[in-house]
Scaffold this motif. Structure first.
Motif, mmCIF file in Angstrom:
data_model
loop_
_atom_site.group_PDB
_atom_site.id
_atom_site.type_symbol
_atom_site.label_atom_id
_atom_site.label_comp_id
_atom_site.label_asym_id
_atom_site.label_seq_id
_atom_site.Cartn_x
_atom_site.Cartn_y
_atom_site.Cartn_z
ATOM 1 N N TYR A 24 -6.889 -7.111 -52.677
ATOM 2 C CA TYR A 24 -6.349 -8.453 -52.919
ATOM 3 C C TYR A 24 -5.151 -8.377 -53.868
ATOM 4 O O TYR A 24 -4.187 -9.120 -53.717
ATOM 5 N N SER A 25 -5.229 -7.476 -54.843
ATOM 6 C CA SER A 25 -4.208 -7.444 -55.900
ATOM 7 C C SER A 25 -3.129 -6.406 -55.665
ATOM 8 O O SER A 25 -2.069 -6.488 -56.289
ATOM 9 N N VAL A 26 -3.396 -5.411 -54.820
ATOM 10 C CA VAL A 26 -2.439 -4.317 -54.716
ATOM 11 C C VAL A 26 -1.108 -4.822 -54.154
ATOM 12 O O VAL A 26 -1.064 -5.650 -53.249
ATOM 13 N N LYS A 28 0.845 -6.817 -55.573
ATOM 14 C CA LYS A 28 1.286 -8.090 -56.144
ATOM 15 C C LYS A 28 1.728 -7.877 -57.588
ATOM 16 O O LYS A 28 1.245 -6.965 -58.263
ATOM 17 N N ASN A 30 1.898 -8.524 -61.520
ATOM 18 C CA ASN A 30 0.937 -8.949 -62.522
ATOM 19 C C ASN A 30 1.670 -9.452 -63.758
ATOM 20 O O ASN A 30 1.727 -8.762 -64.763
ATOM 21 N N PRO A 31 2.252 -10.632 -63.676
ATOM 22 C CA PRO A 31 3.040 -11.088 -64.818
ATOM 23 C C PRO A 31 2.167 -11.323 -66.045
ATOM 24 O O PRO A 31 1.053 -11.848 -65.951
ATOM 25 N N HIS A 32 2.665 -10.885 -67.180
ATOM 26 C CA HIS A 32 1.999 -11.133 -68.445
ATOM 27 C C HIS A 32 2.079 -12.634 -68.714
ATOM 28 O O HIS A 32 3.080 -13.271 -68.388
ATOM 29 N N PRO A 33 1.031 -13.234 -69.289
ATOM 30 C CA PRO A 33 1.087 -14.687 -69.509
ATOM 31 C C PRO A 33 2.195 -15.122 -70.463
ATOM 32 O O PRO A 33 2.626 -16.284 -70.391
ATOM 33 N N TYR A 112 -4.629 -17.918 -67.993
ATOM 34 C CA TYR A 112 -4.671 -16.539 -67.481
ATOM 35 C C TYR A 112 -6.098 -16.001 -67.512
ATOM 36 O O TYR A 112 -6.560 -15.351 -66.583
#
Lengths: 128, 329
Positions: A24-26, A28, A30-33, A112
């Protein structure tokens, strides 16, 4: 393999479920909040600092605020002396003075982490 | 003695992390390599175990039953205790997997004066249910670290779990139940003499490991706080296959992570793999239809037989001479 069809089907479902977060995540982002520190008061500070150190606040801000609440409610005054000896008023206003936007600061990390906050059930939040 | 060795093993694991992270600063090893290695060992090991079980022949049709078998139309069968088809097996299996029904039926046999009594003893069932269900809730709750935007069901479970709203951060009910259940499961192994007698170090090790995982998690949430945003960044890096070391996370987190990694790597090679094994138990997953469908033993090979007709063909003349009656002239 005996009953291979059923066993492989079950195994595939299990492996699919357990590795779901990976595919699901690969790929994409991953922006830091990134809670924003871009407010007029913080920008004017020569040495940017909070009530306590950054590391302490990141992990313990909720317990600090809880402690403030208990102290004030117990009638034990409302002056907090930090570990560096500075005095602060135990009030949300101390927070809002610098972190003037809840949306740009508090909500970033809380959303987050999907934190379920009891704060705003009683306290009002700043309008910005 | 049987408990001491596994206990020291878990203590050693904790000390290993403290030495590795705090003293040597091996953040990449304990934050990235160990979790990946543990996940790989778990996945491959689990597949290996299940495939190995799948290749094992079941020589006899051995469902356990404790109810009326399906027979004559005017005798009421018990479809769950003695399943005659797939439907009954599925219901029985679901009840077993989700409610541990066979443990629930545990009876304690005791002499009460001159009478033999059978008392219901649900304590293992109760603690087992408490442990497994709270563990499931805890695992689901932890999924908030595994998704960039947290799924609504995960939020709902977390909300339900912290519904008491005690303290900040709010107390999770499952944390209390989990530690209490693991403690009980440990105590029954050291206090009940019969259970103590059959307990092995391999029974204590997972209990200590699980207690260590629970205790480090509780310490991390309620006492020695860590930067959870940093933790989520680390986990998101791992699951999106772009691992990165995140600085500023306390050692207690690496202890928690390492013990979980140990649990995962240990899982397929230990008793813990009953998670997969329960589905492959022939006493549970077969329906009691051995009088309807012939169960062929996979070990059976074509046996060379010599029938009576062939025997008579061989010795007919001699049999006649000796006056032995023959079937065919």
């Amino acid at each position: 393999m005996y009953n291979g069809g059923k066993i492989i089907a079950g195994l595939t479902i299990f492996l699919g479920l357990i590795t779901f977060p990976i595919y699901y995540s690969v790929g994409k982002a991953n922006p830091h909040p990134n809670p924003s520190l871009d407010t007029p008061v913080i920008n004017q500070m020569k040495v940017k600092h909070c009530v306590e150190s950054r590391e302490f606040m990141r992990a313990n801000h909720m317990r600090l605020l809880r402690g403030w609440m208990k102290t004030v409610l117990a009638g034990k005054g409302c002056v907090y002396v930090s570990s560096t000896g500075e005095k602060y008023n135990m009030s949300w206003d101390t927070c809002w003075n610098c972190h003037s936007s809840k949306k740009q600061f508090c909500d970033r990390c809380h959303n987050y982490m999907a934190v379920d906050l009891p704060c705003w059930k009683c306290h009002s939040e700043p309008n910005t | 003695m049987k408990a001491l060795l596994p206990f020291l093993a878990v203590v050693f694991l904790v000390l290993l992390v403290i030495a590795g992270v705090k003293a040597a600063g091996l953040y990449f090893v304990f934050g990235v390599l160990v979790p990946y290695a543990a996940a790989a060992v778990f996945l491959l090991g689990f597949v290996y175990r299940v495939v190995k079980w799948g290749k094992t022949p079941v020589p006899f049709h051995i469902p356990t039953t404790c109810g009326q078998q399906k027979s004559l139309p005017w005798i009421k069968p018990n479809g769950i205790e003695n399943p005659s088809g797939t439907g009954g097996v599925v219901i029985r299996m679901l009840l077993e997997v989700f409610l541990f029904r066979s443990l629930f039926k545990n009876r304690k046999t005791k002499m009460k004066g001159e009478y033999l009594t059978y008392a219901w003893a649900p304590w293992l069932w109760l603690s087992g249910m408490a442990f497994h269900w709270s563990f499931l809730f805890i695992v689901i709750r932890h999924l908030r670290f595994f998704f960039q935007s947290v799924p609504v069901p995960v939020q709902a479970i977390e909300h339900l779990d912290s519904i008491l709203n005690w303290g900040v951060p709010a107390l999770y009910i499952t944390d209390v139940i989990f530690l209490a259940a693991v403690t009980y499961l440990f105590l029954r192994r050291v206090t009940l003499s019969q259970v103590k007698a059959i307990t092995l170090p391999a029974d204590f090790f997972p209990l200590f490991l699980l207690f260590g995982i629970g205790a480090s998690g509780v310490l991390m949430r309620y006492y020695t706080r860590v930067d959870v945003v940093g933790v989520k960044e680390l986990v998101m890096g791992l699951v999106s296959l772009h691992p990165a070391v995140v600085s500023g996370i306390g050692t207690i987190f690496y202890i928690h992570l390492f013990l979980i990694s140990t649990l995962f790597a240990y899982f397929p090679w230990s008793k813990l793999v009953h998670a997969g094994g329960v589905f492959l138990s022939p006493t549970r997953n077969l329906s009691n239809n051995s009088r309807v469908v012939r169960h062929v033993n996979p070990w059976s090979y074509p046996v060379k037989v010599h029938t009576y007709e062939e025997y008579e063909d061989d010795f007919r003349e001699k049999m006649k001479m000796a006056g032995v009656p023959v079937e065919r002239e």
